[in-house]
Design a protein around this motif. Structure first.
Motif, PDB file in Angstrom:
ATOM      1  N   SER A 179       7.181 -36.293   0.662  1.00  0.00           N
ATOM      2  CA  SER A 179       5.732 -36.367   0.474  1.00  0.00           C
ATOM      3  C   SER A 179       4.936 -35.428   1.367  1.00  0.00           C
ATOM      4  O   SER A 179       3.705 -35.434   1.310  1.00  0.00           O
ATOM      5  N   ASP A 180       5.587 -34.609   2.211  1.00  0.00           N
ATOM      6  CA  ASP A 180       4.858 -33.679   3.066  1.00  0.00           C
ATOM      7  C   ASP A 180       4.632 -32.377   2.312  1.00  0.00           C
ATOM      8  O   ASP A 180       5.563 -31.602   2.093  1.00  0.00           O
ATOM      9  N   LEU A 181       3.396 -32.141   1.911  1.00  0.00           N
ATOM     10  CA  LEU A 181       3.049 -30.965   1.114  1.00  0.00           C
ATOM     11  C   LEU A 181       2.236 -29.950   1.911  1.00  0.00           C
ATOM     12  O   LEU A 181       1.736 -28.979   1.347  1.00  0.00           O
ATOM     13  N   GLN A 182       2.101 -30.161   3.227  1.00  0.00           N
ATOM     14  CA  GLN A 182       1.217 -29.313   4.016  1.00  0.00           C
ATOM     15  C   GLN A 182       1.939 -28.072   4.530  1.00  0.00           C
ATOM     16  O   GLN A 182       2.037 -27.819   5.725  1.00  0.00           O
ATOM     17  N   GLY A 202       1.638 -25.571  -1.250  1.00  0.00           N
ATOM     18  CA  GLY A 202       0.231 -25.404  -1.550  1.00  0.00           C
ATOM     19  C   GLY A 202      -0.713 -26.005  -0.532  1.00  0.00           C
ATOM     20  O   GLY A 202      -1.914 -26.070  -0.775  1.00  0.00           O
ATOM     21  N   ASN A 203      -0.200 -26.434   0.633  1.00  0.00           N
ATOM     22  CA  ASN A 203      -1.034 -27.101   1.630  1.00  0.00           C
ATOM     23  C   ASN A 203      -1.843 -28.223   0.980  1.00  0.00           C
ATOM     24  O   ASN A 203      -3.075 -28.194   0.905  1.00  0.00           O
ATOM     25  N   ARG A 204      -1.126 -29.231   0.498  1.00  0.00           N
ATOM     26  CA  ARG A 204      -1.748 -30.365  -0.188  1.00  0.00           C
ATOM     27  C   ARG A 204      -1.407 -31.650   0.544  1.00  0.00           C
ATOM     28  O   ARG A 204      -0.615 -31.674   1.475  1.00  0.00           O
ATOM     29  N   ASP A 205      -2.021 -32.731   0.094  1.00  0.00           N
ATOM     30  CA  ASP A 205      -1.742 -34.054   0.653  1.00  0.00           C
ATOM     31  C   ASP A 205      -1.973 -35.089  -0.450  1.00  0.00           C
ATOM     32  O   ASP A 205      -3.102 -35.464  -0.731  1.00  0.00           O
ATOM     33  N   MET A 206      -0.896 -35.514  -1.079  1.00  0.00           N
ATOM     34  CA  MET A 206      -1.004 -36.442  -2.200  1.00  0.00           C
ATOM     35  C   MET A 206      -1.592 -37.788  -1.800  1.00  0.00           C
ATOM     36  O   MET A 206      -2.192 -38.475  -2.628  1.00  0.00           O
TER      37      MET A 206
END
Length: 948
Positions: free
Chosen positions: A723-726, A731-735
């Protein structure tokens, strides 16, 4: 008739009287009621907020509304007279300020006559809109102030007090709302009332300016602003002597809709560049994610080195003379959403990146001798990044024009593409902004290095992309769990955007400061603080870094244009790619060649980044010393009216972006009033799901589909793995932001991106009292993250442990990790639920460490032999149900769900039919049979229930 008699008590005293008469009446008649909030009353809270005072009770509510109605005439008159006092032919700012003042007055009526008891949401919308409009009103009035030193002095003081008060106001509101600190709301109320005083006082200062006016609206002393410079401050004359231009001077320049549209088009093309560039990593990432290793598609990241083609004269001339060709071809990146399958979408994005990275350096180089146009292009490039961050902030970290978005999951791709086409046609319709703006800045060089310029620009591009392409990235770096000890993505993402805006202004107006070794030293210290500290301390370092990176853009881009464009910009993007790969390798070391060399070395990546930027600073200083300074005033770059106009427009756009970020921060502020699905039964429904970085099987963003499954399963608590998207590749995201806000849940994500894991997260309907983040022993393979959280479940403290074990190949890692998790579970004195990814067979190997006498944990269903990865274990609760739900096309792993009743002893292993279970304990009917959207009960084809 002169206005000497119009003093502050002409309207402003009535406004103050309206508020304070309501306060006196309310304190006298309803003291205990108006000081009470959702958490505390008297004696913890002993002073009321403005909203509670003016809107909750009769007669103070009516008294306040009557007095405010009386002041409406003077408020409208104030706006009208201020416009007459400051208006002059061709000036846009007086019209803009008057419009804001008029709109602000109507907004005041909105929150006055629609109180919090009438409609809380609309009251808040009008109130926050009023506060947001106060920023341009205040700054506009300061910029337009007539030559009255006394009035200017008081306006500056009161404006400073007003905006300075917002900081402690927000702090104590968070202390009340998030941390539930007794008495915090009372302190917040004092700051809220102070805002009223400063707001009223700021408007009252106009009495100094109006005192010299006659009813004929003629300035009898000649001090009107009509034909004078914008700011009557001693600073103005000093700035002229130094050859500097203040923001206030720019805002007073003449206005042209034609030039405004040009500036807007440039900024939107900057937004296009950053949108396409940031989408490349996430589309490339999809392929090694599904291949579990190098897929071959990774080579497309080299599309960024297209500026090497600028070494070819024909390409260089085409970029300079026909920029529409390359900007038009870059639209492939935004049009990628039209392809349903991943491969052509990736190739389309790659083409967009290729032409974007060719178009922008080509434009920078083409405008190297046109200071005004180069200034405009660099500003558009910078504001494009801020626009991208604001768009992601408003859309829960997904850029709405990315190729992973569509009309179903929240994308605005068609709108974005149409606007992009219009922006390209507009921004490329002329190569320069006019011959009057030409400045001979391109002198024969006496030194310097194109390689150093390229290295510096590469480090800056990486810093901007990795840390500032999303407002929450640096916040996740310093997040350390509950209780909250630092910033949270909303509202504090607006702080990141504000720091970016501040850096933009520094680079625009004081570029000579950006390339000093002093500023570099401060930034280097900030990097160390940011990397090594958590909470607010680390975030302060992050904000300084944001200011520094944004401030460097003009100097570094200008430096690069002084060299051969193919070599300089080509090398810059090549070095940028190398540092991006290093940034990936630190966490993907188990899946890439040479990975162990950079394993967990984010510190090394950050050090190299700052060293690269140091090379750029050195090159800028060398260039400054080697280029002769012009002696004639005609060479002064601030002499061009056209350049001033373009700078003024950038200030308007920057102000608009900052106001949008403030509004988004307010709208996204968490309510923290979440309710579980079955409180009457004291039921807690917990699930575990490996969500594959919020990309579904077809490379679409999957947060909304995940939201639907979690909501329909009525999950009170869920652990999310992978779950780490940063990171750039995700894409530097945070679900968790969208899921938590839409589902009404508390969110904990960690350990952060600087801890080099694939991530785990916890969402909970129940308050998270405390949480700690853990890294389990991993001597060889990928790091294993865990979150141990204590939840307040119906008044009982219950621990939830979310854990992701290492991969199958690393046997010793998984054994050590099982011992670490066993120890965490054994040391917990409370009832406990483990939501996990264990990579073991039931009743074999490490399973017997997790389910052991030491851990005191039970398997939710020991007869379920068909498991390998996901497991739910528990103790101290009554297990009443268990289900396995198919994943659909969202990810590659199912959802496992367990139902527990709090405060009852656990039963046996006997399974019972569903009709013997109370209705409130049952799983939703919607997933039976064929289910919905590919989600159904599978393996058992139905849920399992257990006897007492």
């Amino acid at each position: 008739m002169r206005f000497e008699g119009w003093r502050a008590d002409a309207g402003w005293s009535r406004r103050a009287g309206a508020f304070f008469s309501a306060l006196i009446v309310g304190m006298s008649l309803h003291f205990h009621k108006i000081v009470k909030n959702e958490y505390y009353g008297y004696p913890q809270e002993w002073f009321p907020s403005v909203s509670a005072t003016i809107g909750d009770r009769y007669p103070e509510r009516s008294i306040f509304q009557i007095f405010i109605a009386i002041t409406s005439g003077p408020r409208f008159t104030l706006v009208f007279l201020w416009y007459l006092l400051t208006a002059r032919p061709g000036a846009f700012l007086p019209k803009f300020v008057a419009s804001v003042g008029l709109f602000r007055t109507f907004l005041c009526g909105g929150w006055v006559y629609i109180t919090s008891t009438d409609d809380h949401d609309w009251h808040d919308i009008f109130m926050i809109s009023y506060l947001v409009c106060t920023l341009p009103w205040t700054l506009g009035c300061l910029a337009l102030s007539p030559m009255n030193r006394e009035a200017i002095k008081y306006r500056k003081i009161l404006a400073g007090l007003f905006f300075g008060t917002l900081v402690p106001l927000i702090y104590y509101f968070i202390q009340h709302k998030v941390h539930k600190v007794p008495g915090a709301y009372t302190i917040y109320a004092f700051f809220e009332w102070s805002l009223i005083l400063f707001d009223v006082g700021f408007d009252a200062v106009t009495a100094f300016d109006f005192a010299r006016l006659e009813l004929k609206i003629v300035d009898v002393t000649g001090t009107s602003k009509g034909n004078h410079a914008v700011l009557a401050d001693a600073m103005l004359e000093k700035s002229k002597q130094r050859g500097q231009v203040l923001p206030q001077q720019l805002l007073g320049t003449s206005y042209s809709w034609d030039d405004m549209f040009d500036a807007a088009a440039d900024i939107y093309t900057g937004y296009m560049f950053w949108s396409v560039l940031t989408s490349l990593g996430v589309t490339v990432w999809y392929f090694p994610l599904w291949h579990m290793g190098i897929s071959g598609y990774e080579v497309i990241i080299m599309a960024t080195v297209s500026p090497f083609l600028l070494a070819i004269p024909a390409v260089r001339n085409l970029c300079a003379n026909k920029p529409v060709v390359f900007y038009g071809l870059s639209l492939f990146g935004l049009a990628a959403f039209l392809f349903a399958t991943p491969e052509p979408r990736l190739f389309s994005v790659g083409a967009g990146v290729f032409f974007s990275c060719l178009a922008w350096p080509g434009s920078f180089w083409a405008e190297r001798n046109n200071a005004g146009r180069l200034d405009a292009k660099i500003s558009a490039f910078s504001l494009g990044l801020i626009t991208s961050s604001v768009a992601k902030f408003a859309n829960h970290t997904n850029n709405p024009v990315w190729p992973i978005m569509n009309s179903i999951n929240g994308g605005l791709n068609k709108t974005g593409l149409v606007l992009a086409i219009l922006a390209v046609l507009r921004s490329t319709r002329r190569a320069t902004v006019g011959s009057a703006d030409l400045v001979p800045i391109q002198q024969k060089r006496r030194g310097g290095s194109s390689v150093l310029a390229a290295v510096g620009l590469a480090g800056l591009l990486f810093g901007l992309h990795s840390l500032l392409s999303d407002s929450s990235t640096m916040i996740t770096w310093v997040w350390d769990g509950y209780p909250i000890k630092g910033p949270i993505p909303a509202p504090h993402g607006a702080y990141t955007i504000a720091a970016m805006g501040a850096g933009f202004l520094v680079g625009l107006f004081r570029p000579e400061l950006t390339t000093t070794w002093t500023f570099f030293g401060v930034a280097s210290i900030a990097v160390a603080i940011f990397h090594n500290s958590v909470g607010w301390t680390g975030f302060y370092g992050a904000l300084i870094l944001a200011v520094y990176f944004m401030a460097l853009i003009p100097a570094f881009v200008t430096s690069a244009t002084r060299h051969a464009p193919g070599k300089t910009f080509g090398l810059a993007f090549l070095f940028y790619n190398l540092i991006v790969l290093a940034h990936v390798w630190v966490v993907a070391y188990a899946f890439v060649p040479g990975g162990p060399l950079l394993r967990e070395r984010t510190d090394l990546v950050m050090t190299v980044t700052m060293a690269m930027i140091a090379a750029g600073v050195f090159e800028c200083l060398t260039a400054a010393s080697s280029i002769p300074q012009p002696t004639s005033s005609k060479y002064t770059k601030h002499d061009s009216p056209l350049r001033r106009r373009f700078r003024a427009y950038t200030l308007y756009f920057l102000t608009g972006l900052q106001l949008i970020s403030v509004a988004v921060a307010y709208l996204r502020f968490p309510t923290f009033d979440y309710t579980p699905y079955h409180p009457q039964e004291k039921l807690i429904t917990a699930g575990i799901w490996t969500v594959h970085f919020a990309l579904d099987n077809d490379m679409w963003s999957s947060e909304r589909r995940m939201r639907d499954a979690i909501k329909e399963l009525e999950l009170d608590v869920i652990g999310l793995l992978e779950s780490d998207l940063q990171r750039i590749i995700m894409g530097n995201r945070d679900m968790t932001q969208f899921l938590a806000e839409d589902l009404g849940m508390y969110a904990d994500f960690g350990p952060g991106p600087n801890k080099h894991t694939w991530g785990c997260a916890l969402l909970s309907k129940f308050p998270i009292v405390n949480s700690t983040h853990h890294l389990l022993p991993s001597p060889v393979g990928e790091l294993a993250p865990a979150i141990l959280a204590t939840l307040d479940v119906y008044g009982e403290m219950i621990d939830v442990l979310v854990f992701h074990s290492g991969q199958e190949e690393d046997v010793e890692d998984r054994r050590l990790q099982s011992l670490g998790i066993e120890s965490l579970m054994a040391n917990s004195p409370r009832p406990l639920i483990l939501l996990s990814y264990l990579v073991t067979k039931p009743k074999e190997g490490n399973y017997n460490t997790y389910v052991s006498a030491k851990s005191r944990m039970k398997d939710i269903d020991s007869s379920d032999w068909d498991r390998w990865c996901e497991y739910i274990l528990y103790r101290g609760l009554r297990r009443v149900g268990y289900a396995r739900v198919s994943r659909g096309t969202i990810t590659d792993t199912e959802i496992q769900v367990g139902k527990f009743v709090v405060g009852q002893p656990d039963g046996g292993e006997v399974e019972v039919p569903e009709n013997e279970v109370p209705q409130g304990w049952r799983f939703p009917e919607i997933f039976k049979g064929e289910g919905v959207r590919g989600h159904r009960y599978h393996v058992f084809d139905r849920p399992r229930y257990y006897a007492p």
